[in-house]
Design a protein around this motif. Structure first.
Motif, mmCIF file in Angstrom:
data_model
loop_
_atom_site.group_PDB
_atom_site.id
_atom_site.type_symbol
_atom_site.label_atom_id
_atom_site.label_comp_id
_atom_site.label_asym_id
_atom_site.label_seq_id
_atom_site.Cartn_x
_atom_site.Cartn_y
_atom_site.Cartn_z
ATOM 1 N N ASN A 45 30.399 -71.121 12.782
ATOM 2 C CA ASN A 45 29.024 -70.709 12.534
ATOM 3 C C ASN A 45 28.420 -70.034 13.761
ATOM 4 N N TRP A 46 28.664 -70.609 14.939
ATOM 5 C CA TRP A 46 28.222 -69.972 16.181
ATOM 6 C C TRP A 46 28.877 -68.604 16.352
ATOM 7 N N LYS A 49 27.193 -66.069 13.930
ATOM 8 C CA LYS A 49 25.871 -65.676 14.411
ATOM 9 C C LYS A 49 25.983 -64.730 15.612
ATOM 10 N N THR A 50 26.901 -65.047 16.512
ATOM 11 C CA THR A 50 27.067 -64.219 17.713
ATOM 12 C C THR A 50 27.642 -62.860 17.356
ATOM 13 N N ASN A 52 27.248 -61.300 14.486
ATOM 14 C CA ASN A 52 26.160 -60.557 13.847
ATOM 15 C C ASN A 52 25.200 -59.992 14.885
ATOM 16 N N TYR A 53 24.901 -60.777 15.899
ATOM 17 C CA TYR A 53 24.042 -60.304 16.990
ATOM 18 C C TYR A 53 24.697 -59.159 17.752
ATOM 19 N N VAL A 145 20.086 -65.654 19.146
ATOM 20 C CA VAL A 145 21.187 -65.914 18.223
ATOM 21 C C VAL A 145 20.891 -66.893 17.089
ATOM 22 N N PRO A 146 20.087 -67.938 17.298
ATOM 23 C CA PRO A 146 19.911 -68.908 16.209
ATOM 24 C C PRO A 146 19.440 -68.307 14.885
ATOM 25 N N GLN A 148 20.274 -65.451 13.592
ATOM 26 C CA GLN A 148 21.238 -64.522 13.003
ATOM 27 C C GLN A 148 21.900 -65.128 11.764
ATOM 28 N N GLY A 149 22.520 -64.285 10.962
ATOM 29 C CA GLY A 149 23.158 -64.730 9.733
ATOM 30 C C GLY A 149 24.337 -65.649 9.971
ATOM 31 N N ASP A 150 24.564 -66.534 9.008
ATOM 32 C CA ASP A 150 25.647 -67.510 9.106
ATOM 33 C C ASP A 150 26.990 -66.982 8.616
ATOM 34 N N PHE A 152 29.575 -63.446 8.548
ATOM 35 C CA PHE A 152 29.794 -62.182 9.245
ATOM 36 C C PHE A 152 30.819 -61.332 8.510
#
Length: 254
Positions: A45-46, A49-50, A52-53, A145-146, A148-150, A152
């Motif tokens: 998940n991290w 999100k990263t 996507n960022y 980042v939090p 951002q989408g879960d 990718f």
């Protein structure tokens, strides 16, 4: 590892399907007493999100060069896998002035200002906390980042034969990372699904292999320790027992 599990991002996707609840990265900072354990699902998940960022807000594209100025840390591992997912070349300890963007910890901000592209800073505080005051000229990772989408999906396909990682003067492709990590695991006699303890820095391939890629390639997990030398021999032995370690990384070569 099969033909569809080639890059580190592919390996993470396979691990997520196989057993999302199992531990993947357990991080200790023995200077602060911090301990964080991330399951495959939480780590993925991290990474999503990263990625996507990285792809969205930072407009990074396959082949772009990212100077990664971070120590061995669970958030460093997240960035390495996010780069793999997007197709960005992660240059560990790379020259910010020659990079398209830079990701920096709190101790390397001055050097990171040499990058003319996007700059991201990580406070490396417990639980991924933000800076009390964001450093000038940098986006604060913990702020950005939090939200951002879960999930990718890359805008462009990632070529597994393209260079994906530069470390210690070596250049490895995405597919080459997985293959070499698997070969390292075999050469080290790692059992199936090893629990690897590593206090090695991420500045070398050996540190990255023991501290992330080999456990990922073999369905295992890593106990990643920063400032392990501060624990002492008795403390290190107790950790091996409590964390059910089956493989120890060798000492760093000075």
């Amino acid at each position: 590892m099969n033909a569809t599990e080639r890059t580190p991002a592919d390996l993470l996707s396979a691990a997520l399907v196989a057993d999302p609840a199992r531990p993947l990265v357990t991080f200790y900072d023995d200077a602060t007493g911090e301990r964080v354990e991330l399951s495959v699902a939480t780590f993925a998940n991290w990474v999503a999100k990263t990625a996507n960022y990285l792809q969205g807000d930072l407009a990074a594209e396959p082949g772009d060069r990212l100077a990664l100025l971070l120590p061995a840390h669970w958030q460093s591992a997240v960035w390495l896998l996010a780069c793999s997912a997007v197709g960005v070349v992660a240059e560990v300890g790379g020259d910010p002035a020659a990079a398209d963007l830079v990701v920096s910890g709190p101790d390397t901000l001055d050097a990171a200002r040499g990058c003319s592209g996007e700059r991201v800073a990580l406070a490396l505080r417990p639980m991924g906390g933000r800076f009390p005051q964001p450093p000038a000229g940098f986006a604060d990772y913990a702020v950005e980042v939090p939200g951002q989408g879960d999930r990718f999906a890359p805008f462009a396909p990632v070529d597994p034969e393209a260079v994906a990682l530069v470390v210690g003067g070596e250049r490895l492709t995405g597919a080459g990372i997985g293959a070499r990590a698997l070969a390292d695991a075999r050469a080290a006699g790692m059992p199936e699904a090893p629990r690897v303890l590593s206090g090695l820095p991420y500045a070398t391939w050996q540190g990255l292999s023991y501290g992330l890629y080999a456990p990922l390639a073999t369905g295992g997990s890593v106990v990643l320790c920063r400032h392990l030398d501060q624990l002492g021999a008795d403390g290190a032995a107790a950790r091996e027992t409590s964390e059910q370690v089956t493989v120890k990384a060798p000492p760093a070569v000075s």
